[in-house]
Design a protein around this motif. Structure first.
Motif, PDB file in Angstrom:
ATOM      1  N   UNK A 194      18.524   2.006  -3.071  1.00 10.86           N
ATOM      2  CA  UNK A 194      18.003   0.849  -3.795  1.00 10.86           C
ATOM      3  C   UNK A 194      16.628   1.198  -4.345  1.00 10.86           C
ATOM      4  N   UNK A 195      16.228   0.493  -5.372  1.00 11.04           N
ATOM      5  CA  UNK A 195      14.921   0.709  -5.993  1.00 11.04           C
ATOM      6  C   UNK A 195      13.850   0.074  -5.097  1.00 11.04           C
ATOM      7  N   UNK A 196      12.802   0.816  -4.835  1.00 15.45           N
ATOM      8  CA  UNK A 196      11.710   0.347  -3.985  1.00 15.45           C
ATOM      9  C   UNK A 196      10.405   0.411  -4.778  1.00 15.45           C
ATOM     10  N   UNK A 197       9.618  -0.659  -4.704  1.00 21.89           N
ATOM     11  CA  UNK A 197       8.296  -0.672  -5.321  1.00 21.89           C
ATOM     12  C   UNK A 197       7.356   0.152  -4.436  1.00 21.89           C
ATOM     13  N   UNK A 198       6.834   1.236  -4.998  1.00 22.65           N
ATOM     14  CA  UNK A 198       6.029   2.182  -4.232  1.00 22.65           C
ATOM     15  C   UNK A 198       4.777   1.542  -3.633  1.00 22.65           C
ATOM     16  N   UNK A 199       4.054   0.741  -4.405  1.00 23.00           N
ATOM     17  CA  UNK A 199       2.812   0.144  -3.891  1.00 23.00           C
ATOM     18  C   UNK A 199       3.107  -0.863  -2.782  1.00 23.00           C
ATOM     19  N   UNK A 200       4.181  -1.632  -2.950  1.00 22.10           N
ATOM     20  CA  UNK A 200       4.562  -2.589  -1.909  1.00 22.10           C
ATOM     21  C   UNK A 200       4.993  -1.849  -0.643  1.00 22.10           C
ATOM     22  N   UNK A 201       5.768  -0.784  -0.817  1.00 25.30           N
ATOM     23  CA  UNK A 201       6.210   0.021   0.325  1.00 25.30           C
ATOM     24  C   UNK A 201       5.016   0.611   1.066  1.00 25.30           C
ATOM     25  N   UNK A 202       4.084   1.234   0.345  1.00 24.93           N
ATOM     26  CA  UNK A 202       2.920   1.847   0.990  1.00 24.93           C
ATOM     27  C   UNK A 202       2.083   0.802   1.718  1.00 24.93           C
ATOM     28  N   UNK A 203       1.910  -0.370   1.094  1.00 21.14           N
ATOM     29  CA  UNK A 203       1.139  -1.440   1.712  1.00 21.14           C
ATOM     30  C   UNK A 203       1.792  -1.910   3.017  1.00 21.14           C
ATOM     31  N   UNK A 204       3.086  -2.136   2.951  1.00 18.19           N
ATOM     32  CA  UNK A 204       3.791  -2.617   4.150  1.00 18.19           C
ATOM     33  C   UNK A 204       3.900  -1.536   5.212  1.00 18.19           C
ATOM     34  N   UNK A 205       4.056  -0.287   4.803  1.00 22.66           N
ATOM     35  CA  UNK A 205       4.099   0.810   5.772  1.00 22.66           C
ATOM     36  C   UNK A 205       2.764   0.917   6.498  1.00 22.66           C
ATOM     37  N   UNK A 206       1.661   0.826   5.762  1.00 19.18           N
ATOM     38  CA  UNK A 206       0.342   0.898   6.392  1.00 19.18           C
ATOM     39  C   UNK A 206       0.143  -0.247   7.385  1.00 19.18           C
ATOM     40  N   UNK A 207       0.596  -1.441   7.019  1.00 18.04           N
ATOM     41  CA  UNK A 207       0.484  -2.580   7.942  1.00 18.04           C
ATOM     42  C   UNK A 207       1.310  -2.362   9.202  1.00 18.04           C
ATOM     43  N   UNK A 208       2.514  -1.850   9.043  1.00 16.89           N
ATOM     44  CA  UNK A 208       3.378  -1.596  10.201  1.00 16.89           C
ATOM     45  C   UNK A 208       2.743  -0.534  11.098  1.00 16.89           C
ATOM     46  N   UNK A 209       2.198   0.513  10.501  1.00 11.83           N
ATOM     47  CA  UNK A 209       1.568   1.577  11.295  1.00 11.83           C
ATOM     48  C   UNK A 209       0.371   1.041  12.068  1.00 11.83           C
ATOM     49  N   UNK A 210      -0.491   0.291  11.395  1.00 13.90           N
ATOM     50  CA  UNK A 210      -1.673  -0.263  12.067  1.00 13.90           C
ATOM     51  C   UNK A 210      -1.254  -1.227  13.173  1.00 13.90           C
ATOM     52  N   UNK A 211      -0.277  -2.070  12.897  1.00 13.91           N
ATOM     53  CA  UNK A 211       0.198  -3.014  13.907  1.00 13.91           C
ATOM     54  C   UNK A 211       0.791  -2.284  15.106  1.00 13.91           C
ATOM     55  N   UNK A 212       1.553  -1.233  14.860  1.00 15.47           N
ATOM     56  CA  UNK A 212       2.148  -0.465  15.965  1.00 15.47           C
ATOM     57  C   UNK A 212       1.074   0.196  16.824  1.00 15.47           C
ATOM     58  N   UNK A 213       0.081   0.773  16.176  1.00 16.53           N
ATOM     59  CA  UNK A 213      -1.002   1.417  16.923  1.00 16.53           C
ATOM     60  C   UNK A 213      -1.751   0.393  17.766  1.00 16.53           C
ATOM     61  N   UNK A 214      -2.066  -0.746  17.168  1.00 16.36           N
ATOM     62  CA  UNK A 214      -2.804  -1.789  17.896  1.00 16.36           C
ATOM     63  C   UNK A 214      -1.976  -2.334  19.059  1.00 16.36           C
ATOM     64  N   UNK A 215      -0.724  -2.620  18.808  1.00 13.49           N
ATOM     65  CA  UNK A 215       0.144  -3.167  19.868  1.00 13.49           C
ATOM     66  C   UNK A 215       0.306  -2.157  20.985  1.00 13.49           C
TER      67      UNK A 215
END
Length: 168
Positions: free
Chosen positions: A4-25
């Motif tokens: 499927x087509x993925x918006x690169x900026x949205x993907x990078x933004x959400x990936x960064x949030x998931x990574x930060x949340x995982x590290x914090x948790x």
């Protein structure tokens, strides 16, 4: 799996949030669990390595279970898609040598799996800005295109299913 087509900026933004949340948790929960265990079961020697290790292990298991449950949440749809794509490409990569040999002999299922792998890899590498190895991918794609012309095969990656890999 379908590409499927993925918006690169949205993907990078959400990936960064998931990574930060995982590290914090992971950090907060492992500290909380290990400190609670140390408080309940103090050691006379002062070594609390086993409680700290248990806190990290339990936190990691909990985090993985949470990520699996949240995989269908719309806010991490792109991250989950890339996760699934990487798993699908890994299945193909494990059988790559046999797939290339079969494609060379004209097997359309092998060619379809390789085409899916090349298009999926191209998408993944563009999302992650990993264009260094794109030339080797283009060479492999050119070889596949040659076999497709030679054996007159039509490739439509929407018909690809990972179950077809069991034949290889």
């Amino acid at each position: 799996m379908q590409l499927i087509k993925i918006d690169k900026t949205l993907y990078r933004s959400r990936l960064n949030r998931v990574i930060v949340a995982c590290i914090a948790i992971l950090a907060i929960s492992s500290l909380a669990i290990s400190q609670t265990l140390i408080l309940i079961f103090p050691s006379q020697t002062g070594s609390h390595f086993h409680w700290n290790l248990l806190g990290v292990v339990v936190s990691a298991i909990g985090l993985v279970m949470t990520l699996i449950k949240l995989k269908t949440h719309p806010k991490i749809r792109e991250v989950a898609y890339v996760w699934d794509l990487k798993q699908a490409l890994n299945l193909i990569y494990r059988k790559n040598r046999k797939l290339v040999a079969a494609a060379k002999l004209g097997n359309p299922d092998a060619m379809l799996a390789l085409q899916f792998s090349y298009e999926g890899s191209r998408q993944l590498w563009q999302l992650d800005d990993n264009t260094i190895t794109m030339s080797s991918l283009n060479e492999a794609q050119a070889q596949l295109d040659e076999w497709v012309r030679e054996y007159n095969v039509q490739l439509d990656i929407t018909h690809y299913h990972s179950a077809s890999l069991k034949a290889f």
